[in-house]
Design a protein around this motif. Structure first.
Motif, mmCIF file in Angstrom:
data_model
loop_
_atom_site.group_PDB
_atom_site.id
_atom_site.type_symbol
_atom_site.label_atom_id
_atom_site.label_comp_id
_atom_site.label_asym_id
_atom_site.label_seq_id
_atom_site.Cartn_x
_atom_site.Cartn_y
_atom_site.Cartn_z
ATOM 1 N N LEU A 89 44.362 38.738 43.792
ATOM 2 C CA LEU A 89 45.151 39.226 42.661
ATOM 3 C C LEU A 89 45.380 40.731 42.768
ATOM 4 O O LEU A 89 46.480 41.230 42.498
ATOM 5 N N THR A 90 44.345 41.461 43.180
ATOM 6 C CA THR A 90 44.488 42.913 43.365
ATOM 7 C C THR A 90 45.575 43.225 44.373
ATOM 8 O O THR A 90 46.432 44.093 44.146
ATOM 9 N N GLN A 91 45.558 42.498 45.473
ATOM 10 C CA GLN A 91 46.573 42.729 46.511
ATOM 11 C C GLN A 91 47.974 42.391 46.016
ATOM 12 O O GLN A 91 48.932 43.116 46.302
ATOM 13 N N CYS A 92 48.096 41.282 45.276
ATOM 14 C CA CYS A 92 49.412 40.849 44.785
ATOM 15 C C CYS A 92 49.955 41.747 43.687
ATOM 16 O O CYS A 92 51.154 41.678 43.375
ATOM 17 N N VAL A 255 43.141 52.906 47.959
ATOM 18 C CA VAL A 255 42.546 53.383 46.709
ATOM 19 C C VAL A 255 42.448 52.247 45.692
ATOM 20 O O VAL A 255 41.433 52.086 45.002
ATOM 21 N N GLY A 256 43.525 51.449 45.590
ATOM 22 C CA GLY A 256 43.520 50.339 44.647
ATOM 23 C C GLY A 256 42.463 49.305 44.972
ATOM 24 O O GLY A 256 41.782 48.782 44.072
ATOM 25 N N GLY A 257 42.287 48.997 46.261
ATOM 26 C CA GLY A 257 41.276 48.030 46.656
ATOM 27 C C GLY A 257 39.870 48.508 46.355
ATOM 28 O O GLY A 257 39.045 47.761 45.810
ATOM 29 N N TYR A 258 39.579 49.757 46.694
ATOM 30 C CA TYR A 258 38.232 50.279 46.445
ATOM 31 C C TYR A 258 37.951 50.393 44.952
ATOM 32 O O TYR A 258 36.851 50.078 44.485
ATOM 33 N N THR A 259 38.967 50.819 44.192
ATOM 34 C CA THR A 259 38.793 50.949 42.747
ATOM 35 C C THR A 259 38.542 49.595 42.091
ATOM 36 O O THR A 259 37.666 49.459 41.224
ATOM 37 N N ALA A 260 39.297 48.575 42.514
ATOM 38 C CA ALA A 260 39.092 47.238 41.956
ATOM 39 C C ALA A 260 37.690 46.733 42.266
ATOM 40 O O ALA A 260 37.030 46.121 41.402
ATOM 41 N N GLY A 261 37.209 46.980 43.473
ATOM 42 C CA GLY A 261 35.850 46.570 43.816
ATOM 43 C C GLY A 261 34.807 47.295 42.993
ATOM 44 O O GLY A 261 33.800 46.703 42.585
ATOM 45 N N ALA A 262 35.037 48.590 42.741
ATOM 46 C CA ALA A 262 34.090 49.351 41.929
ATOM 47 C C ALA A 262 34.085 48.860 40.481
ATOM 48 O O ALA A 262 33.020 48.721 39.865
ATOM 49 N N LEU A 263 35.275 48.597 39.921
ATOM 50 C CA LEU A 263 35.349 48.110 38.544
ATOM 51 C C LEU A 263 34.700 46.738 38.399
ATOM 52 O O LEU A 263 34.140 46.411 37.348
ATOM 53 N N ALA A 264 34.771 45.925 39.459
ATOM 54 C CA ALA A 264 34.148 44.597 39.437
ATOM 55 C C ALA A 264 32.662 44.666 39.794
ATOM 56 O O ALA A 264 32.005 43.620 39.870
ATOM 57 N N ARG A 265 32.143 45.873 40.024
ATOM 58 C CA ARG A 265 30.733 46.093 40.353
ATOM 59 C C ARG A 265 30.312 45.360 41.625
ATOM 60 O O ARG A 265 29.206 44.832 41.724
ATOM 61 N N MET A 266 31.220 45.331 42.598
ATOM 62 C CA MET A 266 30.860 44.796 43.908
ATOM 63 C C MET A 266 29.968 45.790 44.633
ATOM 64 O O MET A 266 30.016 46.997 44.365
ATOM 65 N N ALA A 273 35.395 45.960 52.401
ATOM 66 C CA ALA A 273 36.211 44.833 52.855
ATOM 67 C C ALA A 273 37.483 44.727 52.031
ATOM 68 O O ALA A 273 38.584 44.526 52.573
ATOM 69 N N LEU A 274 37.359 44.867 50.715
ATOM 70 C CA LEU A 274 38.523 44.758 49.836
ATOM 71 C C LEU A 274 39.479 45.927 50.054
ATOM 72 O O LEU A 274 40.706 45.751 50.023
ATOM 73 N N THR A 275 38.946 47.109 50.291
ATOM 74 C CA THR A 275 39.778 48.286 50.554
ATOM 75 C C THR A 275 40.680 48.063 51.756
ATOM 76 O O THR A 275 41.902 48.278 51.696
ATOM 77 N N LEU A 276 40.101 47.629 52.851
ATOM 78 C CA LEU A 276 40.879 47.420 54.077
ATOM 79 C C LEU A 276 41.830 46.240 53.944
ATOM 80 O O LEU A 276 42.954 46.279 54.445
ATOM 81 N N GLU A 277 41.397 45.198 53.249
ATOM 82 C CA GLU A 277 42.248 44.020 53.102
ATOM 83 C C GLU A 277 43.499 44.332 52.280
ATOM 84 O O GLU A 277 44.597 43.886 52.608
#
Length: 331
Positions: A89-92, A255-266, A273-277
């Motif tokens: 969803l973050t990517q889309c 930035v969006g990938g890393y931020t989403a992971g941080a907000l989700a407390r990954m 992984a989410l940042t690069l993806e």
């Protein structure tokens, strides 16, 4: 990293045992492209001549990639479904909106505008898997994200493209149902067929493991070289605004990938992984769509997708080098 043997090839999910691939991918990409650019005119041009075979090449690659997808990754996909859905969803959301913003404010028109939007709509690049390992990221999560995005692409790509291109007032004639069928036949069905055959035939799987990564990477390199060969005259006139727009999309994705992971407390490996993806897009698939769906109307639409391949591999490698000192022990 507890499971280094699951390193995927630079453009494919599945096992790959050569982490040095990240070192030669970019030089090979440059080498193929330079050969295509300086190929002499007047004789047989293999790059231009192979344009009609792009969809078959992608299908063959996806078949090989499906055969490399381990069964345990499919099981992990089910177990990590909430995190995988969040990443998808973050990517889309992040990438199409970033692409839309840069074409609005970057003054891009015609095929360049459409190509940048296409960059934002295609699924994540499978090169992110090998860079995730090098960065000390969660490889299983990266492969799960890539698998989900690839399998969902027959639905997500056409409708995201319709929405984004419509908002940007593109003149392109987009036929979502036709594009869905194209993606289903060149991406979804070959992946399923390759995975099924490898699961049922150990002999085929033994052959596919060494051959699949070579095929996958060669096809991606060749597709970009085809774009270079088809656009030799246009490449010298690429506007700086296009390159700047692609760089912005790439960085916003990270930035969006890393931020989403941080907000989700990954944890940190999953964030990487989410940042690069999110930031790395499947430019090979995007290039095939640009040439096959818009080549007659907007031949220059394939240039942004091809250029993004250079950019995301380069910036992804830099990002890994920044993370690597903190993750050397894990890698």
């Amino acid at each position: 990293m507890s499971n280094p043997q699951n390193l995927p090839p630079s453009d494919a999910p599945g096992p790959q045992r050569n982490p040095s691939m990240r070192h030669w991918m970019f030089p090979m990409l440059c080498g193929f492209s330079l050969i295509a650019y300086f190929w002499p005119s007047g004789g047989i041009d293999p790059f231009v001549a192979s344009k009609a075979w792009l969809s078959w090449m992608i299908a063959a690659t996806m078949f090989a990639l499906g055969s490399l997808l381990p069964e345990d990754e499919v099981r992990r996909l089910r177990r990590q479904l909430p995190q995988v859905c969040l990443g998808t969803l973050t990517q889309c959301l992040v990438m199409p909106l970033a692409a839309l913003a840069v074409v609005r404010f970057g003054g891009l028109e015609g095929g360049y505008r459409l190509g940048v939007i296409l960059v934002g709509c295609v699924p994540g690049a499978m090169a992110s898997n090998v860079l995730t390992l090098a960065a000390g990221g969660n490889v299983s999560y990266s492969v799960s994200l890539t698998t989900m995005a690839t399998l969902a692409s027959p639905i997500t790509v056409p409708w995201l493209l319709v929405l984004m291109a419509g908002i940007s007032e593109s003149e392109a004639r987009i036929e979502p149902l036709s594009m869905m069928l194209t993606l289903a036949s060149t991406v979804l069905l070959p992946v399923i067929a390759g995975f099924s055959l490898a699961r049922w035939s150990p002999r085929f799987k033994a052959i596919a493991e060494p051959v699949g990564p070579i095929l996958a990477n060669f096809v991606i390199l060749w597709i970009i070289a085809v774009v270079v060969g088809l656009n030799r005259d246009r490449l010298a006139m690429i506007p700086l605004s296009l390159l700047a727009s692609l760089l912005v999309v790439n960085l916003v994705g990270y930035v969006g990938g890393y931020t989403a992971g941080a907000l989700a407390r990954m944890d940190e490996p999953m964030r990487r992984a989410l940042t690069l993806e999110v930031g790395m897009q499947n430019a090979g698939l995007g290039t095939m769509l640009a040439v096959g769906s818009f080549g007659d109307q907007f031949p220059e639409a394939a240039i942004p997708t091809a250029a993004y391949t250079f950019g995301c591999v380069f910036t992804g490698t830099i990002l890994v080098s920044l993370w690597r000192p903190r993750s050397a022990a894990a890698v």
